[in-house]
Write an enzyme that holds these catalytic residues in place. Sequence first.
Site, PDB file in Angstrom:
ATOM      1  N   ASN A   7       0.886  -1.090  -0.137  1.00  0.00           N
ATOM      2  CA  ASN A   7      -0.111  -0.068  -0.062  1.00  0.00           C
ATOM      3  C   ASN A   7       0.821   1.081  -0.120  1.00  0.00           C
ATOM      4  O   ASN A   7       1.478   1.739   0.982  1.00  0.00           O
ATOM      5  CB  ASN A   7      -0.936   0.128   1.293  1.00  0.00           C
ATOM      6  CG  ASN A   7      -1.918   1.099   1.289  1.00  0.00           C
ATOM      7  OD1 ASN A   7      -1.773   2.188   0.556  1.00  0.00           O
ATOM      8  ND2 ASN A   7      -2.756   1.241   2.323  1.00  0.00           N
TER       9      ASN A   7
ATOM     10  N   ARG B 281      -2.580  -2.041  -3.380  1.00  0.00           N
ATOM     11  CA  ARG B 281      -3.875  -1.019  -3.044  1.00  0.00           C
ATOM     12  C   ARG B 281      -3.873   0.051  -4.121  1.00  0.00           C
ATOM     13  O   ARG B 281      -2.905   0.648  -4.254  1.00  0.00           O
ATOM     14  CB  ARG B 281      -3.907  -0.728  -1.874  1.00  0.00           C
ATOM     15  CG  ARG B 281      -5.284   0.310  -1.466  1.00  0.00           C
ATOM     16  CD  ARG B 281      -4.902   1.152  -0.337  1.00  0.00           C
ATOM     17  NE  ARG B 281      -6.167   2.091  -0.123  1.00  0.00           N
ATOM     18  CZ  ARG B 281      -6.101   3.132   0.212  1.00  0.00           C
ATOM     19  NH1 ARG B 281      -4.892   3.790   0.921  1.00  0.00           N
ATOM     20  NH2 ARG B 281      -7.272   4.019   0.306  1.00  0.00           N
TER      21      ARG B 281
ATOM     22  N   HIS C  64     -13.021   3.214  -0.059  1.00  0.00           N
ATOM     23  CA  HIS C  64     -13.107   2.006   1.116  1.00  0.00           C
ATOM     24  C   HIS C  64     -13.806   0.882   0.372  1.00  0.00           C
ATOM     25  O   HIS C  64     -14.185  -0.079   1.089  1.00  0.00           O
ATOM     26  CB  HIS C  64     -13.755   2.565   2.129  1.00  0.00           C
ATOM     27  CG  HIS C  64     -13.271   3.670   3.019  1.00  0.00           C
ATOM     28  ND1 HIS C  64     -13.847   4.410   3.478  1.00  0.00           N
ATOM     29  CD2 HIS C  64     -11.887   3.885   3.233  1.00  0.00           C
ATOM     30  CE1 HIS C  64     -13.273   5.459   3.984  1.00  0.00           C
ATOM     31  NE2 HIS C  64     -11.932   5.065   4.003  1.00  0.00           N
TER      32      HIS C  64
ATOM     33  N   ARG D 125     -11.998  15.621   7.927  1.00  0.00           N
ATOM     34  CA  ARG D 125     -13.032  15.969   6.569  1.00  0.00           C
ATOM     35  C   ARG D 125     -14.232  16.405   7.252  1.00  0.00           C
ATOM     36  O   ARG D 125     -15.041  15.824   8.020  1.00  0.00           O
ATOM     37  CB  ARG D 125     -13.030  14.962   5.735  1.00  0.00           C
ATOM     38  CG  ARG D 125     -11.856  14.458   5.295  1.00  0.00           C
ATOM     39  CD  ARG D 125     -11.838  13.520   4.006  1.00  0.00           C
ATOM     40  NE  ARG D 125     -10.573  13.051   3.496  1.00  0.00           N
ATOM     41  CZ  ARG D 125     -10.365  11.676   3.580  1.00  0.00           C
ATOM     42  NH1 ARG D 125     -11.137  10.657   4.210  1.00  0.00           N
ATOM     43  NH2 ARG D 125      -9.357  11.318   2.982  1.00  0.00           N
TER      44      ARG D 125
ATOM     45  N   GLU E 266      -8.561  -5.317   4.567  1.00  0.00           N
ATOM     46  CA  GLU E 266      -8.407  -5.179   3.373  1.00  0.00           C
ATOM     47  C   GLU E 266      -7.241  -5.837   2.496  1.00  0.00           C
ATOM     48  O   GLU E 266      -7.035  -6.197   1.415  1.00  0.00           O
ATOM     49  CB  GLU E 266      -8.094  -3.561   3.232  1.00  0.00           C
ATOM     50  CG  GLU E 266      -9.271  -2.889   3.489  1.00  0.00           C
ATOM     51  CD  GLU E 266      -9.266  -1.399   3.775  1.00  0.00           C
ATOM     52  OE1 GLU E 266      -9.479  -0.720   2.523  1.00  0.00           O
ATOM     53  OE2 GLU E 266      -8.896  -1.007   4.647  1.00  0.00           O
TER      54      GLU E 266
END
Length: 399
Positions: A7, A91, A180, A241, A385
């Site tokens: 990743n 990823r 996601h 955010r 993941e």
Amino acid sequence: MKILVLNCGSSSIKYQLFEMETKTVLAKGGIEKIGLPGAFIKFNAADGSKKVIEQEIPEHTVGVELIFKVLTDPVDGALKSLSELDAVGHRMVHGGEKFAKSVILDEEVLKAFEACNDLAPLHNPANLKGVAAVSALLPEIPQVGVFDTAFHQTMPAQAYMYAIPYEMYEKYGVRRYGFHGTSHRYVSARALEYLGMEAEGTKVITAHIGNGGSLAAVKDGKCQDTSMGLTPLEGVMMGTRSGDIDGGAVSFIMKKEGLDADGISNYLNKKSGLAGISCKSSDMREVFQGSVDGDPKCRLAIDMYTYRIKKYIGSYAAALGGCDVLVFTAGVCENQSDIREMVCKDMEWMGIKLDLEKNAAIHGEEAVISTPDSKVKVVVIPTDEELMIATDTMELVSK
């Protein structure tokens, strides 16, 4: 089969090495501060301790080379040589409309992925650097790309289109893509497996809530809607955010504060959310403790945070025509029972009955936390993941 999962960020690389026969993690670690002073790699040593090696890491190829060195170290390594490695899974953040599933990375695929760079200017180039680094060091090894956006490509047009002039979609691909996706795909499938249910005929709502957060509505195993949009900014309130905000408010703030496009992006992505409202931290644990201690801004931040998650769950139940399973996952919702309780409070109208005692006892493990008579099964499923990426990689290279 041994598969390495990478990743790659702009200045970091996280990795896990899997033995796929047993789905065992043989090694894991990460590199930080690539191209910056104080670069280092941290990993689990053979004796179980955490080990850190500091060295200059000017770019990603040097970083991947260091990971390979650690993996084959005579003392701490999990491999005798790199020849034991069968494939590398990456990823990949933004595949646009081009990628609806994981693919083997070849020159044609990489060109198509690079064409999506405008949609993820910080993430996609970093992902490409990781692929290039592996190619430079192990040119013959198969590499697979697993895209954050792929799972959401089954959304119908009424869910992914914005109500702006259609030419913006035609010219620039402005639409909702969602993120996601690898996590939502994993936990929605794993939850049904855990409950002994089939995907066909089921309506599942997944809540991936960590420092970043998103929800997805999944019917028959396929995504119907998700809360993030063209970028990860849209949707629920997050650590830094803002989540959903009136576009008029955005232009108003820009004028009042004299912000340009980059300035407002930084404002909404890095200075808002929990951090912006609490004036304390982007870390849910610190904000929640502030709320417990009586800080009114922290209390407001928690109330806003859980209210917005609750609203999305209700709207997705309406969009799906009901809900059979609600899944909580990722850092906040896997570990903080109070947040799960606040989200589920007063949701009996849609068939959610939380077992408060069971919920309070669950921190980071798979569990059903609803009562036996709850019409909606509420479960905690820790996301994985990396395992999803490794599994996709194994399936593609084994064909």
